[in-house]
Design a protein around this motif. Structure first.
Motif, PDB file in Angstrom:
ATOM      1  N   UNK A  51       0.833  -1.206   0.000  1.00 40.75           N
ATOM      2  CA  UNK A  51       0.000   0.000   0.000  1.00 40.75           C
ATOM      3  C   UNK A  51       0.868   1.255   0.000  1.00 40.75           C
ATOM      4  N   UNK A  52       1.931   1.227   0.804  1.00 41.10           N
ATOM      5  CA  UNK A  52       2.827   2.381   0.852  1.00 41.10           C
ATOM      6  C   UNK A  52       3.536   2.578  -0.481  1.00 41.10           C
ATOM      7  N   UNK A 201       0.880   9.126 -21.254  1.00 38.71           N
ATOM      8  CA  UNK A 201       1.930   8.126 -21.047  1.00 38.71           C
ATOM      9  C   UNK A 201       2.114   7.744 -19.586  1.00 38.71           C
ATOM     10  N   UNK A 202       1.257   8.278 -18.728  1.00 37.67           N
ATOM     11  CA  UNK A 202       1.374   8.018 -17.300  1.00 37.67           C
ATOM     12  C   UNK A 202       0.399   6.920 -16.891  1.00 37.67           C
ATOM     13  N   UNK A 203       0.829   5.670 -17.014  1.00 37.48           N
ATOM     14  CA  UNK A 203      -0.028   4.564 -16.625  1.00 37.48           C
ATOM     15  C   UNK A 203       0.059   4.308 -15.128  1.00 37.48           C
ATOM     16  N   UNK A 204      -1.088   4.108 -14.504  1.00 34.60           N
ATOM     17  CA  UNK A 204      -1.130   3.789 -13.070  1.00 34.60           C
ATOM     18  C   UNK A 204      -1.886   2.488 -12.918  1.00 34.60           C
ATOM     19  N   UNK A 205      -1.192   1.389 -13.168  1.00 35.94           N
ATOM     20  CA  UNK A 205      -1.829   0.090 -13.078  1.00 35.94           C
ATOM     21  C   UNK A 205      -2.945  -0.063 -14.093  1.00 35.94           C
ATOM     22  N   UNK A 206      -3.909  -0.921 -13.773  1.00 41.43           N
ATOM     23  CA  UNK A 206      -5.041  -1.167 -14.672  1.00 41.43           C
ATOM     24  C   UNK A 206      -6.222  -0.255 -14.372  1.00 41.43           C
ATOM     25  N   UNK A 207      -6.339   0.165 -13.120  1.00 39.83           N
ATOM     26  CA  UNK A 207      -7.518   0.929 -12.717  1.00 39.83           C
ATOM     27  C   UNK A 207      -7.213   2.406 -12.484  1.00 39.83           C
ATOM     28  N   UNK A 208      -5.941   2.788 -12.516  1.00 44.11           N
ATOM     29  CA  UNK A 208      -5.569   4.154 -12.165  1.00 44.11           C
ATOM     30  C   UNK A 208      -5.931   5.168 -13.232  1.00 44.11           C
ATOM     31  N   UNK A 254     -13.765   7.448  -1.726  1.00 42.19           N
ATOM     32  CA  UNK A 254     -14.499   7.007  -2.906  1.00 42.19           C
ATOM     33  C   UNK A 254     -14.275   8.031  -4.016  1.00 42.19           C
ATOM     34  N   UNK A 255     -13.782   7.581  -5.176  1.00 44.94           N
ATOM     35  CA  UNK A 255     -13.435   8.523  -6.239  1.00 44.94           C
ATOM     36  C   UNK A 255     -14.654   8.943  -7.054  1.00 44.94           C
ATOM     37  N   UNK A 256     -14.429   9.661  -8.143  1.00 44.52           N
ATOM     38  CA  UNK A 256     -15.510  10.216  -8.962  1.00 44.52           C
ATOM     39  C   UNK A 256     -16.325   9.133  -9.669  1.00 44.52           C
ATOM     40  N   UNK A 257     -15.766   7.909  -9.745  1.00 45.20           N
ATOM     41  CA  UNK A 257     -16.490   6.792 -10.352  1.00 45.20           C
ATOM     42  C   UNK A 257     -17.156   5.893  -9.312  1.00 45.20           C
ATOM     43  N   UNK A 258     -17.112   6.299  -8.037  1.00 46.16           N
ATOM     44  CA  UNK A 258     -17.725   5.517  -6.980  1.00 46.16           C
ATOM     45  C   UNK A 258     -16.889   4.339  -6.525  1.00 46.16           C
ATOM     46  N   UNK A 259     -15.562   4.392  -6.766  1.00 44.48           N
ATOM     47  CA  UNK A 259     -14.663   3.294  -6.425  1.00 44.48           C
ATOM     48  C   UNK A 259     -13.773   3.702  -5.256  1.00 44.48           C
ATOM     49  N   UNK A 260     -13.625   2.793  -4.300  1.00 42.78           N
ATOM     50  CA  UNK A 260     -12.737   3.030  -3.164  1.00 42.78           C
ATOM     51  C   UNK A 260     -11.302   3.111  -3.683  1.00 42.78           C
ATOM     52  N   UNK A 284      -5.379   8.714  -9.239  1.00 43.58           N
ATOM     53  CA  UNK A 284      -6.145   7.740  -8.469  1.00 43.58           C
ATOM     54  C   UNK A 284      -5.769   6.307  -8.823  1.00 43.58           C
ATOM     55  N   UNK A 285      -5.935   5.422  -7.857  1.00 46.87           N
ATOM     56  CA  UNK A 285      -5.806   3.983  -8.087  1.00 46.87           C
ATOM     57  C   UNK A 285      -6.687   3.260  -7.084  1.00 46.87           C
ATOM     58  N   UNK A 286      -7.466   2.290  -7.559  1.00 48.74           N
ATOM     59  CA  UNK A 286      -8.409   1.589  -6.676  1.00 48.74           C
ATOM     60  C   UNK A 286      -7.661   0.775  -5.630  1.00 48.74           C
ATOM     61  N   UNK A 287      -8.220   0.750  -4.424  1.00 49.77           N
ATOM     62  CA  UNK A 287      -7.612  -0.045  -3.354  1.00 49.77           C
ATOM     63  C   UNK A 287      -7.703  -1.533  -3.674  1.00 49.77           C
ATOM     64  N   UNK A 288      -8.702  -1.903  -4.475  1.00 47.65           N
ATOM     65  CA  UNK A 288      -8.844  -3.306  -4.862  1.00 47.65           C
ATOM     66  C   UNK A 288      -7.613  -3.778  -5.628  1.00 47.65           C
ATOM     67  N   UNK A 289      -7.133  -2.937  -6.544  1.00 45.44           N
ATOM     68  CA  UNK A 289      -5.927  -3.288  -7.300  1.00 45.44           C
ATOM     69  C   UNK A 289      -4.685  -3.177  -6.422  1.00 45.44           C
ATOM     70  N   UNK A 290      -4.669  -2.174  -5.571  1.00 44.50           N
ATOM     71  CA  UNK A 290      -3.515  -1.968  -4.691  1.00 44.50           C
ATOM     72  C   UNK A 290      -3.279  -3.172  -3.792  1.00 44.50           C
TER      73      UNK A 290
END
Length: 321
Positions: A51-52, A201-208, A254-260, A284-290
């Motif tokens: 997480x960190x 070009x700034x990818x943040x995982x799959x959900x970021x 909870x972000x603008x898409x309703x995702x934690x 942003x990046x979902x905690x589920x992916x994190x």
């Protein structure tokens, strides 16, 4: 005598049964408990570290983008001011030569989508596009506010008629001749897609996602490029409100898409000194992916613990037997 022997054997068997039960309990407690405790500690530690690490990546993305955006905007701001001070622009009288100059700038510097010069009444007298010459821009925001700006006025992203309907950021600089007399306005438009190119070009995982928002919370660009419809608003997010206060950091909400999600936030402070400009950056990046990796570790730990429990249980039974 036979009854006495039978009673003795029965008593001895009961004693051994109690002893075996205690041996099994002892081995289970001191064999399984440490295994479970170790699994819980490993999972907790790895979850925290992952997480960190995710938070650090979000902050790094935000830091890189904010510096790049601020630098690029600053240079375009300065370019517009520089062009307004060129002798041909501020003191010249040959509009054909001014036209040629503005067209040459457009050819050499692709971020600009349009350059124009008005007279003191707001009429376009030179332009990178000949079709715009003669247009009266006296009632436009950029002419009215730009005339009062020092050293320049910046207009938030908008769809421009001069730039063939694309989203642009515009810089308007009042032009004064050598005698300090107001001669008109130099207006430069920069394509938003060029300004936010690095965001793609700034990818943040799959959900970021990476969001660039103006002062009212409306998203003007994301990792896909400039926003065409300006339909998304993040003004109600705590992260955005903190950025509005001038803070920089990361929180979970909870972000603008309703995702934690974990959301890093920062104001583009270098732009706040420019009249008409107020931008904020969110990553942003979902905690589920994190926590996906830590969940995999948890599954492995549970499997190992179950195997350990089975092994210790069988071992203790045979030892006791």
């Amino acid at each position: 005598l036979l009854r006495a022997n039978t009673a003795l054997q029965t008593s001895t068997l009961k004693l051994f049964d109690k002893l075996r039960g205690r041996v099994i309990l002892f081995l289970c407690l001191f064999g399984i408990s440490p295994l479970i405790t170790a699994s819980v500690i490993i999972y907790t530690t790895i979850s925290y570290e992952l997480a960190e690490h995710a938070k650090e990546e979000l902050l790094e993305v935000e830091n890189k983008l904010s510096r790049r955006l601020e630098t690029l905007i600053y240079f375009k701001w300065n370019n517009a001011i520089l062009y307004s001070k060129l002798p041909m622009i501020k003191d010249g009288t040959d509009n054909k030569k001014r036209n040629t100059l503005l067209k040459e700038v457009i050819k050499q510097y692709y971020p600009f989508s349009w350059l124009g010069l008005t007279d003191e009444n707001g009429v376009v007298i030179a332009s990178s596009n000949d079709e715009n010459i003669g247009i009266n821009a006296a009632n436009s925001d950029w002419f009215k506010k730009g005339a009062l700006a020092s050293p320049a006025y910046v207009k938030e992203p908008h769809i421009s008629e001069f730039s063939d309907g694309v989203s642009v950021v515009s810089f308007s600089v009042p032009v004064f001749n050598s005698a300090k007399k107001f001669r008109g306005m130099l207006h430069a438009e920069v394509k938003m897609d060029v300004l936010v190119e690095d965001m793609k070009n700034m990818g943040i995982g799959k959900s970021g996602s990476v969001l660039l928002a103006r002062g009212d919370g409306v998203v003007i660009a994301d990792e896909k490029g400039a926003a065409a419809g300006f339909l998304t608003n993040v003004g109600n997010l705590n992260a955005f409100q903190k950025a509005k206060k001038g803070e920089r950091g990361i929180i979970r909400e909870i972000d603008h898409n309703g995702i934690d999600s974990f959301i890093s936030y920062a104001p583009l402070k270098g732009l706040l000194t420019m009249p008409g400009f107020e931008w904020y950056l969110l990553a942003t990046q979902s905690t589920n992916e994190t926590h996906a990796s830590s969940r995999r570790v948890a599954y492995i730990a549970v499997a190992v613990a179950l195997l350990g429990i089975a092994g210790i249980g069988l071992g203790s039974y045979f030892i006791a037997g």
